[in-house]
Enzyme design. Structure first.
Site, PDB file in Angstrom:
ATOM      1  N   HIS A 130       0.798  -1.055   0.073  1.00 36.69           N
ATOM      2  CA  HIS A 130      -0.009   0.132  -0.135  1.00 36.69           C
ATOM      3  C   HIS A 130       0.891   1.002   0.009  1.00 36.69           C
ATOM      4  O   HIS A 130       1.681   1.318   0.956  1.00 36.69           O
ATOM      5  CB  HIS A 130      -0.839   0.188   1.086  1.00 36.69           C
ATOM      6  CG  HIS A 130      -1.726   1.103   1.267  1.00 36.69           C
ATOM      7  ND1 HIS A 130      -3.216   1.277   0.733  1.00 36.69           N
ATOM      8  CD2 HIS A 130      -1.692   2.438   1.749  1.00 36.69           C
ATOM      9  CE1 HIS A 130      -3.867   2.319   0.703  1.00 36.69           C
ATOM     10  NE2 HIS A 130      -2.905   3.099   1.354  1.00 36.69           N
ATOM     11  N   CYS A 131       0.563   2.151  -0.982  1.00 38.98           N
ATOM     12  CA  CYS A 131       1.577   3.182  -1.078  1.00 38.98           C
ATOM     13  C   CYS A 131       0.978   4.405  -0.804  1.00 38.98           C
ATOM     14  O   CYS A 131      -0.140   4.985  -1.695  1.00 38.98           O
ATOM     15  CB  CYS A 131       1.965   3.279  -2.617  1.00 38.98           C
ATOM     16  SG  CYS A 131       3.082   4.686  -2.866  1.00 38.98           S
ATOM     17  N   VAL A 132       1.139   5.181   0.345  1.00 33.09           N
ATOM     18  CA  VAL A 132       0.699   6.368   0.778  1.00 33.09           C
ATOM     19  C   VAL A 132       0.943   7.574  -0.338  1.00 33.09           C
ATOM     20  O   VAL A 132       0.237   8.534  -0.283  1.00 33.09           O
ATOM     21  CB  VAL A 132       1.208   6.971   2.070  1.00 33.09           C
ATOM     22  CG1 VAL A 132       1.006   5.957   3.019  1.00 33.09           C
ATOM     23  CG2 VAL A 132       2.880   7.070   2.184  1.00 33.09           C
TER      24      VAL A 132
END
Length: 311
Positions: free
Chosen positions: A156-158
């Site tokens: 999951h990439c912020v």
């Protein structure tokens, strides 16, 4: 009492929205320094300076368009979720009605007492997500930030407020690629200004434009170096046909059944066979039809490992 880090997942979602604004802010600052403050005015100087400025601006705008296209493709593309009522195919010859965690039998009648939540990666087992209350296809993982299972989840990439999974992994790689090229171009093009800033050379512009140029150089240098390392890591993952999560999982098992060789891993698992689409965040209709792996549900495996599993 132990802390439950997953309670902070909503904070990560909010952070992601802030990061998009941060990314766009850096792009706007870079655009101001490169186009408006430095190389835009240089177009009117004549001679070699004008030619150099034109070349830099042309390449800068091309890379910027590709960077933004790839970035928003990652942001706006669903990484891939499990289709409603999806069920694993049952191989009656092998008896792969693998056990799931839960009650003794589920509503499909599979025996659940003999199954594990996650089997040996070289001997894929049917898995069940207790949080989503559904089956998990091969290479699928649950994302606590998104609150659902993601097909071929990498992480999951912020920075993009999204998961990186089966349907947008190529777009993420292209985003890294164009970000590295753009930041490297900006760093090299502003390097003479940076050197002159410390050597007492003459620099055109106001104190404000000089400060913008200095900050832009430092930011782009930092991003180019960090993105280069991140990109090299992901290229190694593509070469082995694995994800960040799987790279950690398979440390305990040297036999990785999805590694088909570098060429097949690159073409048939991520980028497609149509070379015209390799450098743009899109797939051809032919590739989407003939390569099931791009849809995130079916993945070919090594023939020799399949033979061992049937033995």
């Amino acid at each position: 009492m132990a802390w439950n880090v997953f309670k902070f997942c909503t904070a990560l979602r909010a952070l992601g929205s802030i990061m998009i604004v941060f990314v766009l802010g850096i792009i706007c600052l870079t655009y101001y320094a490169v186009v408006l403050a430095d190389f835009g005015p240089a177009l009117f100087l004549g001679g070699l300076d004008s030619l150099t400025a034109f070349a830099v601006l042309l390449l800068f705008h091309f890379l910027l368009v590709m960077l933004l296209w790839s970035y928003f493709a990652v942001v706006l593309t669903d990484p891939g979720g499990v289709p409603p009522n999806w069920k694993p195919a049952i191989d009656e010859e092998r008896g792969d009605t693998d056990p799931l965690v839960g009650s003794e039998y589920n509503r499909e009648g599979f025996n659940l007492n003999q199954l594990t939540m996650l089997g040996d990666p070289a001997n894929e087992r049917i898995r069940f997500c207790r949080k989503c209350n559904q089956y998990k296809p091969p290479r699928c993982h649950h994302c606590s930030v998104c609150g659902r299972c993601i097909l071929k989840m990498d992480h999951h990439c912020v920075w993009v407020v999204n998961c990186v999974g089966a349907l947008n992994y190529k777009y993420f790689l292209l985003f890294l690629f164009y970000t590295f090229l753009e930041t490297a171009l900006v760093t090299l093009s502003l390097l003479p200004y940076f050197i002159s800033f410390f050597t007492g050379g003459e620099l055109p512009g106001t104190p404000g434009t000089l400060a913008a140029t200095f900050i832009t150089f430092v930011l782009n240098l930092a991003f180019s170096l960090s993105v280069m390392g991140f990109m090299i890591m992901h290229l190694s993952l593509v070469a082995a046909n694995t994800t960040t999560i799987e790279a950690y999982e398979k440390k305990t098992n040297p036999k990785w059944q999805y590694d088909l060789g570098r060429k097949k891993n690159f073409q048939q698992q991520v980028f497609g066979l149509d070379k015209r689409y390799w450098f743009i965040p899109a797939y051809s209709d032919d590739d989407l039809r003939r390569i099931p792996a791009l849809q995130g549900l079916e993945y070919p495996t090594k023939p020799e490992l399949n033979a061992l599993q049937h033995f």
